[in-house]
Design a protein around this motif. Structure first.
Motif, PDB file in Angstrom:
ATOM      1  N   LYS A   7      28.444  -1.617 -42.070  1.00 31.29           N
ATOM      2  CA  LYS A   7      27.875  -1.358 -43.391  1.00 31.29           C
ATOM      3  C   LYS A   7      26.699  -2.289 -43.599  1.00 31.29           C
ATOM      4  O   LYS A   7      26.818  -3.503 -43.516  1.00 31.29           O
ATOM      5  CB  LYS A   7      28.916  -1.588 -44.485  1.00 31.29           C
ATOM      6  N   VAL A  10      24.903  -1.399 -49.612  1.00 30.56           N
ATOM      7  CA  VAL A  10      25.734  -0.698 -50.583  1.00 30.56           C
ATOM      8  C   VAL A  10      25.030  -0.764 -51.926  1.00 30.56           C
ATOM      9  O   VAL A  10      24.504  -1.809 -52.314  1.00 30.56           O
ATOM     10  CB  VAL A  10      27.149  -1.317 -50.672  1.00 30.56           C
ATOM     11  N   ARG A  11      25.005   0.378 -52.624  1.00 30.22           N
ATOM     12  CA  ARG A  11      24.408   0.442 -53.960  1.00 30.22           C
ATOM     13  C   ARG A  11      25.385   1.110 -54.908  1.00 30.22           C
ATOM     14  O   ARG A  11      26.210   1.919 -54.498  1.00 30.22           O
ATOM     15  CB  ARG A  11      23.107   1.234 -53.928  1.00 30.22           C
ATOM     16  N   PRO A  37      28.861  -5.426 -49.298  1.00 26.99           N
ATOM     17  CA  PRO A  37      29.477  -4.315 -48.569  1.00 26.99           C
ATOM     18  C   PRO A  37      31.003  -4.359 -48.560  1.00 26.99           C
ATOM     19  O   PRO A  37      31.651  -3.355 -48.343  1.00 26.99           O
ATOM     20  CB  PRO A  37      28.932  -4.460 -47.148  1.00 26.99           C
ATOM     21  N   ASN A  41      36.565  -0.469 -54.030  1.00 32.90           N
ATOM     22  CA  ASN A  41      36.169   0.614 -54.929  1.00 32.90           C
ATOM     23  C   ASN A  41      36.645   0.388 -56.363  1.00 32.90           C
ATOM     24  O   ASN A  41      35.928   0.681 -57.318  1.00 32.90           O
ATOM     25  CB  ASN A  41      36.703   1.951 -54.417  1.00 32.90           C
ATOM     26  N   ARG A  64      29.213   5.396 -55.238  1.00 30.32           N
ATOM     27  CA  ARG A  64      28.995   4.292 -54.298  1.00 30.32           C
ATOM     28  C   ARG A  64      28.141   4.860 -53.176  1.00 30.32           C
ATOM     29  O   ARG A  64      28.547   5.801 -52.487  1.00 30.32           O
ATOM     30  CB  ARG A  64      30.333   3.802 -53.755  1.00 30.32           C
ATOM     31  N   GLU A  66      26.293   4.193 -49.608  1.00 29.64           N
ATOM     32  CA  GLU A  66      26.363   3.292 -48.455  1.00 29.64           C
ATOM     33  C   GLU A  66      25.412   3.727 -47.355  1.00 29.64           C
ATOM     34  O   GLU A  66      25.261   4.929 -47.100  1.00 29.64           O
ATOM     35  CB  GLU A  66      27.782   3.275 -47.864  1.00 29.64           C
TER      36      GLU A  66
END
Length: 73
Positions: A7, A10-11, A37, A41, A64, A66
């Motif tokens: 990963k 991540v946004r 990352p 969740n 999410r 990625e």
């Protein structure tokens, strides 16, 4: 040959309900970058709910996003 995933990015994307424009549903979005990352969740969703309280529009959806690099071992 095994492939591993890493990963990289991540946004968090908040989609906000902008109401209706005629017969079309309007969705406004805000994207937050530089999310760790390894974040779970549940934690990310909790942050999204907290941030939605600061918005003028109601929260419609949480996403999410990625970016994952695939490498050969």
């Amino acid at each position: 040959m095994a492939v591993v995933d890493i990963k990289e990015n991540v946004r968090l994307k908040l989609e906000l309900d902008g109401g209706m424009d005629g017969d079309r549903h309007v969705i406004k979005s805000k994207t937050l970058s530089r999310v760790k990352p390894t974040v779970e969740n549940e934690d990310l969703f909790s942050v999204a709910q907290s941030l939605s309280g600061l918005q003028t529009l109601p929260l419609f959806k949480v996403k999410r996003l990625e970016e994952i690099e695939l490498r050969e071992e």
